[in-house]
Design an enzyme around this catalytic site. Structure first.
Site, PDB file in Angstrom:
ATOM      1  N   LEU A   1     -24.970 -69.474  21.101  1.00  0.00           N
ATOM      2  CA  LEU A   1     -24.059 -70.120  20.437  1.00  0.00           C
ATOM      3  C   LEU A   1     -24.560 -70.102  18.909  1.00  0.00           C
ATOM      4  O   LEU A   1     -25.544 -69.654  18.455  1.00  0.00           O
ATOM      5  CB  LEU A   1     -24.616 -71.765  20.510  1.00  0.00           C
ATOM      6  CG  LEU A   1     -24.360 -72.579  22.156  1.00  0.00           C
ATOM      7  CD1 LEU A   1     -24.608 -73.680  22.253  1.00  0.00           C
ATOM      8  CD2 LEU A   1     -22.671 -72.029  22.225  1.00  0.00           C
TER       9      LEU A   1
ATOM     10  N   VAL B   1     -29.434 -63.235  16.079  1.00  0.00           N
ATOM     11  CA  VAL B   1     -29.475 -64.703  16.140  1.00  0.00           C
ATOM     12  C   VAL B   1     -29.377 -65.387  17.624  1.00  0.00           C
ATOM     13  O   VAL B   1     -29.948 -66.270  17.845  1.00  0.00           O
ATOM     14  CB  VAL B   1     -28.422 -65.186  15.148  1.00  0.00           C
ATOM     15  CG1 VAL B   1     -28.278 -66.714  15.372  1.00  0.00           C
ATOM     16  CG2 VAL B   1     -28.788 -64.948  13.936  1.00  0.00           C
TER      17      VAL B   1
ATOM     18  N   GLY C   1     -32.094 -65.995  20.006  1.00  0.00           N
ATOM     19  CA  GLY C   1     -33.256 -67.049  19.982  1.00  0.00           C
ATOM     20  C   GLY C   1     -32.069 -68.548  20.189  1.00  0.00           C
ATOM     21  O   GLY C   1     -32.797 -69.460  20.657  1.00  0.00           O
ATOM     22  N   HIS C   2     -30.977 -68.197  19.873  1.00  0.00           N
ATOM     23  CA  HIS C   2     -29.956 -69.438  19.801  1.00  0.00           C
ATOM     24  C   HIS C   2     -28.753 -69.231  20.764  1.00  0.00           C
ATOM     25  O   HIS C   2     -27.927 -69.023  20.042  1.00  0.00           O
ATOM     26  CB  HIS C   2     -29.721 -69.718  18.298  1.00  0.00           C
ATOM     27  CG  HIS C   2     -29.287 -71.041  18.094  1.00  0.00           C
ATOM     28  ND1 HIS C   2     -27.897 -71.511  18.513  1.00  0.00           N
ATOM     29  CD2 HIS C   2     -29.895 -72.097  17.298  1.00  0.00           C
ATOM     30  CE1 HIS C   2     -27.612 -72.657  17.981  1.00  0.00           C
ATOM     31  NE2 HIS C   2     -28.820 -73.242  17.599  1.00  0.00           N
ATOM     32  N   PHE C   3     -28.886 -69.344  22.104  1.00  0.00           N
ATOM     33  CA  PHE C   3     -29.976 -69.555  22.883  1.00  0.00           C
ATOM     34  C   PHE C   3     -30.049 -68.815  23.896  1.00  0.00           C
ATOM     35  O   PHE C   3     -29.013 -68.112  24.333  1.00  0.00           O
ATOM     36  CB  PHE C   3     -30.054 -71.069  23.443  1.00  0.00           C
ATOM     37  CG  PHE C   3     -29.842 -72.335  22.405  1.00  0.00           C
ATOM     38  CD1 PHE C   3     -31.142 -72.696  21.864  1.00  0.00           C
ATOM     39  CD2 PHE C   3     -28.632 -73.024  22.179  1.00  0.00           C
ATOM     40  CE1 PHE C   3     -31.022 -73.770  21.000  1.00  0.00           C
ATOM     41  CE2 PHE C   3     -28.654 -73.860  21.322  1.00  0.00           C
ATOM     42  CZ  PHE C   3     -29.824 -74.223  20.641  1.00  0.00           C
TER      43      PHE C   3
END
Lengths: 153, 93
Positions: free
Chosen positions: A44, A34, A37-39
């Site tokens: 986060l 996760v 991509g975030h971020f």
């Protein structure tokens, strides 16, 4: 927490289904796809997953209250406030309380704290319905037992 | 003191953003006012809280699904208010 599998709660620290209260803990992993991509370069926990975490804590309390006869499904999120960023490695304390036990629905208030500081809070509405199948009921029971035992180990 | 209808009309207006003057006793909450089942949960919550009751939504839905009742018996607002008054009376009995 296994973010990719939506396993948000690691342990139930205190549960009082009769009075509609639960305190749970979640440990944010250092690594997760996760975070790719975030971020990129600034990992986060996505705010929607914090809401999911509050919903799952509420959900386990409701499941216990309903004696696993029915499944709470998240139906409405109101007054959600995401106050602070949550980074990898954070330890989260999730508190949820029953606001109203209706006929076929329930409403809770929940919040997440880290290091004593409020991270986010929300009101959550659930539809409470029969389990769609025995497999889901079995999975929820297993998961509940797993996270309930974690706090006593 | 507001009547049950006045109180419920105010709840519907506030939760579903429908002008109060459009909410009349002969209107069906779903077919006339366009309220959906999720909006109705908010309305049920607000009614429960305001009157200190638990309206038996599941029982009503069950009766509708089993064709033992017509939707108008519960969800035309005048009828809904009668049902709510029955629940209030049962609580106070």
């Amino acid at each position: 927490m296994l973010l990719e599998y939506f396993q948000m709660i690691d342990s139930i620290e205190d549960l009082d289904p009769d009075n509609g209260k639960v305190i749970a803990q979640a440990n944010v992993p250092m690594d997760s796809t996760v975070f790719e991509g975030h971020f990129p370069g600034s990992p986060l926990v996505p705010g929607v997953l914090l809401i999911e975490t509050m919903a799952q804590a509420s959900g386990f309390m409701l499941l216990s209250r309903l004696k696993f006869d029915r499944m709470p499904f998240l139906a409405n999120v109101t007054s959600a406030k995401l106050r602070t960023f949550v980074e990898p490695g954070a330890i989260l304390r999730i508190e949820a309380e029953l606001e109203h036990d209706g006929s076929g629905f329930a409403k809770t208030r929940a919040q997440i704290l880290s290091d004593g500081k409020k991270i986010c809070d929300s009101e959550l509405m659930f539809r409470t319905m029969p389990f769609p199948n025995d497999a889901l009921k079995g999975h929820m029971l297993d998961r509940f037992n797993q996270i309930s035992q974690s706090s006593t180990e | 003191m507001a009547t049950t209808f006045e109180a419920i009309a105010k709840i519907i207006s506030e939760t579903s953003d429908i002008p109060l003057e459009e909410i009349t006793p002969e209107k069906n909450a779903f077919t006339d006012l366009g309220i959906d089942s999720l909006d109705f949960l908010d309305i049920a919550f607000a009614i429960d809280k305001q009157f200190g009751i638990k309206i038996p939504l599941e029982k009503w839905t069950e009766e509708l699904n089993e064709n033992n009742a017509l939707v108008d018996e519960y969800f035309v607002l005048g009828k809904l208010c009668e049902r709510v008054d029955e629940v209030i009376a049962a609580k106070d009995a």
